[in-house]
Design a protein around this motif. Structure first.
Motif, PDB file in Angstrom:
ATOM      1  N   GLU A  45      11.081  -0.320 -21.329  1.00 37.05           N
ATOM      2  CA  GLU A  45      12.062   0.543 -20.670  1.00 37.05           C
ATOM      3  C   GLU A  45      13.296   0.796 -21.528  1.00 37.05           C
ATOM      4  N   GLY A  46      13.521  -0.041 -22.528  1.00 34.43           N
ATOM      5  CA  GLY A  46      14.679   0.135 -23.390  1.00 34.43           C
ATOM      6  C   GLY A  46      14.436   1.034 -24.581  1.00 34.43           C
ATOM      7  N   VAL A  47      13.201   1.538 -24.737  1.00 34.57           N
ATOM      8  CA  VAL A  47      12.866   2.431 -25.839  1.00 34.57           C
ATOM      9  C   VAL A  47      12.948   3.872 -25.352  1.00 34.57           C
ATOM     10  N   SER A  48      13.562   4.745 -26.149  1.00 35.30           N
ATOM     11  CA  SER A  48      13.675   6.153 -25.782  1.00 35.30           C
ATOM     12  C   SER A  48      12.296   6.777 -25.609  1.00 35.30           C
ATOM     13  N   ARG A  49      12.240   7.834 -24.771  1.00 41.48           N
ATOM     14  CA  ARG A  49      10.953   8.508 -24.559  1.00 41.48           C
ATOM     15  C   ARG A  49      10.398   9.036 -25.869  1.00 41.48           C
ATOM     16  N   LYS A  50      11.258   9.634 -26.686  1.00 40.91           N
ATOM     17  CA  LYS A  50      10.898  10.011 -28.056  1.00 40.91           C
ATOM     18  C   LYS A  50      11.884   9.294 -28.965  1.00 40.91           C
ATOM     19  N   ALA A  51      11.461   8.152 -29.498  1.00 44.95           N
ATOM     20  CA  ALA A  51      12.387   7.271 -30.208  1.00 44.95           C
ATOM     21  C   ALA A  51      12.520   7.610 -31.682  1.00 44.95           C
ATOM     22  N   GLY A  52      11.422   8.030 -32.313  1.00 47.08           N
ATOM     23  CA  GLY A  52      11.504   8.287 -33.741  1.00 47.08           C
ATOM     24  C   GLY A  52      10.209   8.840 -34.279  1.00 47.08           C
ATOM     25  N   GLU A  53      10.219   9.071 -35.592  1.00 44.76           N
ATOM     26  CA  GLU A  53       9.039   9.628 -36.249  1.00 44.76           C
ATOM     27  C   GLU A  53       8.949   9.084 -37.666  1.00 44.76           C
ATOM     28  N   ILE A  54       7.744   8.668 -38.034  1.00 45.26           N
ATOM     29  CA  ILE A  54       7.450   8.173 -39.384  1.00 45.26           C
ATOM     30  C   ILE A  54       6.599   9.209 -40.091  1.00 45.26           C
ATOM     31  N   THR A  55       6.975   9.544 -41.317  1.00 46.28           N
ATOM     32  CA  THR A  55       6.212  10.508 -42.112  1.00 46.28           C
ATOM     33  C   THR A  55       5.842   9.892 -43.438  1.00 46.28           C
ATOM     34  N   ALA A  56       4.553   9.924 -43.765  1.00 45.76           N
ATOM     35  CA  ALA A  56       4.077   9.400 -45.048  1.00 45.76           C
ATOM     36  C   ALA A  56       4.397  10.391 -46.156  1.00 45.76           C
ATOM     37  N   GLN A  57       4.902   9.871 -47.266  1.00 43.20           N
ATOM     38  CA  GLN A  57       5.255  10.712 -48.413  1.00 43.20           C
ATOM     39  C   GLN A  57       4.697  10.104 -49.692  1.00 43.20           C
ATOM     40  N   GLY A  58       3.390  10.031 -49.805  1.00 43.98           N
ATOM     41  CA  GLY A  58       2.816   9.447 -51.014  1.00 43.98           C
ATOM     42  C   GLY A  58       3.043   7.955 -51.054  1.00 43.98           C
ATOM     43  N   ALA A  59       3.830   7.489 -52.023  1.00 45.89           N
ATOM     44  CA  ALA A  59       4.041   6.065 -52.207  1.00 45.89           C
ATOM     45  C   ALA A  59       5.214   5.518 -51.390  1.00 45.89           C
ATOM     46  N   PHE A  60       5.864   6.355 -50.574  1.00 42.73           N
ATOM     47  CA  PHE A  60       6.943   5.873 -49.713  1.00 42.73           C
ATOM     48  C   PHE A  60       6.861   6.627 -48.396  1.00 42.73           C
ATOM     49  N   TRP A  61       7.823   6.398 -47.512  1.00 41.58           N
ATOM     50  CA  TRP A  61       7.809   7.069 -46.213  1.00 41.58           C
ATOM     51  C   TRP A  61       9.232   7.358 -45.773  1.00 41.58           C
ATOM     52  N   ILE A  62       9.353   8.243 -44.786  1.00 41.76           N
ATOM     53  CA  ILE A  62      10.673   8.597 -44.271  1.00 41.76           C
ATOM     54  C   ILE A  62      10.696   8.356 -42.768  1.00 41.76           C
ATOM     55  N   LEU A  63      11.876   8.058 -42.275  1.00 40.91           N
ATOM     56  CA  LEU A  63      12.062   7.728 -40.861  1.00 40.91           C
ATOM     57  C   LEU A  63      13.089   8.658 -40.246  1.00 40.91           C
ATOM     58  N   SER A  64      12.749   9.230 -39.116  1.00 41.59           N
ATOM     59  CA  SER A  64      13.690  10.011 -38.324  1.00 41.59           C
ATOM     60  C   SER A  64      14.005   9.232 -37.056  1.00 41.59           C
ATOM     61  N   ASN A  65      15.290   9.052 -36.784  1.00 45.08           N
ATOM     62  CA  ASN A  65      15.740   8.368 -35.574  1.00 45.08           C
ATOM     63  C   ASN A  65      16.072   9.432 -34.532  1.00 45.08           C
ATOM     64  N   LEU A  66      15.223   9.557 -33.530  1.00 45.40           N
ATOM     65  CA  LEU A  66      15.407  10.585 -32.502  1.00 45.40           C
ATOM     66  C   LEU A  66      16.191  10.074 -31.304  1.00 45.40           C
TER      67      LEU A  66
END
Length: 248
Positions: A45-66
């Motif tokens: 219940e403490g997590v947002s309905r749309k909390a974030g998004e992870i995107t693969a970028q080859g050898a690393f990744w990016i995080l969006s905090n929604l």
């Protein structure tokens, strides 16, 4: 081929451990409380309905905090306290760690979401440029006593206590004495002073400039060593061996 592996938080329903979600470069994984809006639903219940998004970028990744209000912390479990803060609403924050733990604050709980980036891309140096090789930024010899002193200073934080106080000189002496029976506070102080010059925290004796007074010398040495991986956890084996030569 996938490049990012996401390991969701363990739940009571995971009889054989948490499952894994594999992402190929360019693929995205939304996570949050809502099952219909996310590829990874986190039932809390403490997590947002749309909390974030992870995107693969080859050898690393990016995080969006929604999230509109929560700051997420991305920890490097192998980095002696190294972490990145991703504030509310931040999009596409690059995460450089090979092993990462996203910590989601959720109504009094801290939920871990692990992300692995096992893919390593390297430059093919077989056709390198001619000429002199580049001098190393920091040159340390693992067989010398100064390195054992540095390893002893770094040991508490490398052992999983990133905010542990540094050992005193007397504690360093006791830690080194099994492999270095002649260790003494004066010898440890000498090696600390030598390290400060060798790692360019202080000017060398060949210059007339004494440089600024270096307060917190041990803290500066440990911070530099851990930041640039001059001492790793595997290097702590030197604390059980007798250094073969003097500091220089």
């Amino acid at each position: 081929m996938y490049s990012i592996i996401v390991v969701p938080p363990r739940t009571t329903d995971d009889e054989h451990g948490a499952h894994q979600i594999k992402l190929a470069p360019g693929e995205r994984l939304a996570f949050g409380r809502s099952e219909s809006d996310n590829g990874l639903a986190i039932a809390h219940e403490g997590v947002s309905r749309k909390a974030g998004e992870i995107t693969a970028q080859g050898a690393f990744w990016i995080l969006s905090n929604l999230s509109a209000h929560q700051t997420y912390v991305v920890e490097n479990p192998e980095g002696a306290g190294e972490h990145i803060k991703v504030g509310p609403g931040r999009l596409d924050a690059p995460i450089p760690f090979e092993f990462s733990r996203i910590v989601l604050p959720a109504a009094g709980d801290l939920l871990p979401l692990e992300v692995w980036a096992p893919r390593h891309d390297y430059l093919n140096s077989s056709g390198g440029l001619d000429g002199a090789t580049t001098a190393p930024a920091f040159s340390v010899d693992h067989t010398k006593r100064y390195f054992a002193v540095l390893a002893a200073l770094c040991e508490p934080r490398l052992r999983g206590a990133p905010h542990a106080p540094l050992p005193t000189v007397d504690q360093v002496v006791e830690r080194l004495r099994p492999g270095w029976p002649a260790a003494s506070p004066a010898a440890v102080h000498w090696n600390i002073d030598y390290l400060a010059v060798k790692l360019r925290l202080k000017p060398g004796p060949d210059t007339a400039d004494p440089g600024p007074r270096l307060n917190g010398k041990k803290e500066s040495l440990v911070s530099l060593a851990l930041r640039f991986d001059l001492v790793r956890e595997d290097d702590l084996v030197v604390l059980g061996n007798s250094p073969s030569r003097a500091a220089r």
